[in-house]
Write a protein that holds these residues in place. Structure first.
Motif, PDB file in Angstrom:
ATOM      1  N   LYS A  13       3.286 -12.276  -4.559  1.00 48.08           N
ATOM      2  CA  LYS A  13       3.733 -13.033  -3.393  1.00 48.08           C
ATOM      3  C   LYS A  13       3.004 -12.483  -2.178  1.00 48.08           C
ATOM      4  O   LYS A  13       3.062 -11.288  -1.898  1.00 48.08           O
ATOM      5  CB  LYS A  13       5.237 -12.885  -3.206  1.00 48.08           C
ATOM      6  CG  LYS A  13       6.051 -13.619  -4.245  1.00 48.08           C
ATOM      7  CD  LYS A  13       7.543 -13.377  -4.156  1.00 48.08           C
ATOM      8  CE  LYS A  13       8.110 -13.322  -2.780  1.00 48.08           C
ATOM      9  NZ  LYS A  13       9.552 -13.121  -2.719  1.00 48.08           N
ATOM     10  N   GLY A  15       2.121 -13.167   2.021  1.00 47.19           N
ATOM     11  CA  GLY A  15       2.374 -13.870   3.266  1.00 47.19           C
ATOM     12  C   GLY A  15       1.070 -14.133   3.981  1.00 47.19           C
ATOM     13  O   GLY A  15       0.143 -13.323   3.928  1.00 47.19           O
ATOM     14  N   PHE A  50       8.468 -10.913   6.620  1.00 46.67           N
ATOM     15  CA  PHE A  50       7.780 -10.694   5.346  1.00 46.67           C
ATOM     16  C   PHE A  50       8.332  -9.463   4.635  1.00 46.67           C
ATOM     17  O   PHE A  50       8.444  -9.440   3.415  1.00 46.67           O
ATOM     18  CB  PHE A  50       6.275 -10.528   5.563  1.00 46.67           C
ATOM     19  CG  PHE A  50       5.545 -11.790   5.920  1.00 46.67           C
ATOM     20  CD1 PHE A  50       6.102 -13.042   5.739  1.00 46.67           C
ATOM     21  CD2 PHE A  50       4.276 -11.715   6.456  1.00 46.67           C
ATOM     22  CE1 PHE A  50       5.408 -14.198   6.058  1.00 46.67           C
ATOM     23  CE2 PHE A  50       3.562 -12.858   6.784  1.00 46.67           C
ATOM     24  CZ  PHE A  50       4.133 -14.102   6.584  1.00 46.67           C
ATOM     25  N   LEU A  55       7.212  -8.990   0.040  1.00 44.28           N
ATOM     26  CA  LEU A  55       5.916  -9.496  -0.376  1.00 44.28           C
ATOM     27  C   LEU A  55       5.040  -8.375  -0.918  1.00 44.28           C
ATOM     28  O   LEU A  55       5.233  -7.207  -0.605  1.00 44.28           O
ATOM     29  CB  LEU A  55       5.208 -10.157   0.809  1.00 44.28           C
ATOM     30  CG  LEU A  55       5.902 -11.362   1.422  1.00 44.28           C
ATOM     31  CD1 LEU A  55       5.101 -11.871   2.612  1.00 44.28           C
ATOM     32  CD2 LEU A  55       6.105 -12.454   0.411  1.00 44.28           C
TER      33      LEU A  55
END
Length: 74
Positions: A13, A15, A50, A55
């Protein structure tokens, strides 16, 4: 943004922050306004969010950023 798993690697993941220009409300800062606009402050808020999202990484997209007021070569 999610990067799919490949070759045994886990899903990642990431950002993404798009910053097309650096900006700051100098008048608001001078008045010590609590909510003056600033690229630094806005990016810090996004990074804090975030962090809560846990992330794996962050990309700072500066592709269209001319480097400040007036753009490149001003």
């Amino acid at each position: 943004m999610t990067i799919p798993a490949a070759n045994g690697e886990p899903v990642r993941k990431v950002g993404v922050i798009k910053l097309p220009t650096f900006y700051q409300d100098f008048e608001g800062r001078r008045r010590n306004a609590a909510d003056y606009a600033s690229a630094t402050r806005d990016v810090a808020k996004l990074l804090a969010g975030f962090k809560n999202d846990k992330l794996d990484g962050v990309v700072l997209d500066l592709r269209n950023n001319g480097g400040g007021p007036g753009g490149a070569g001003a």
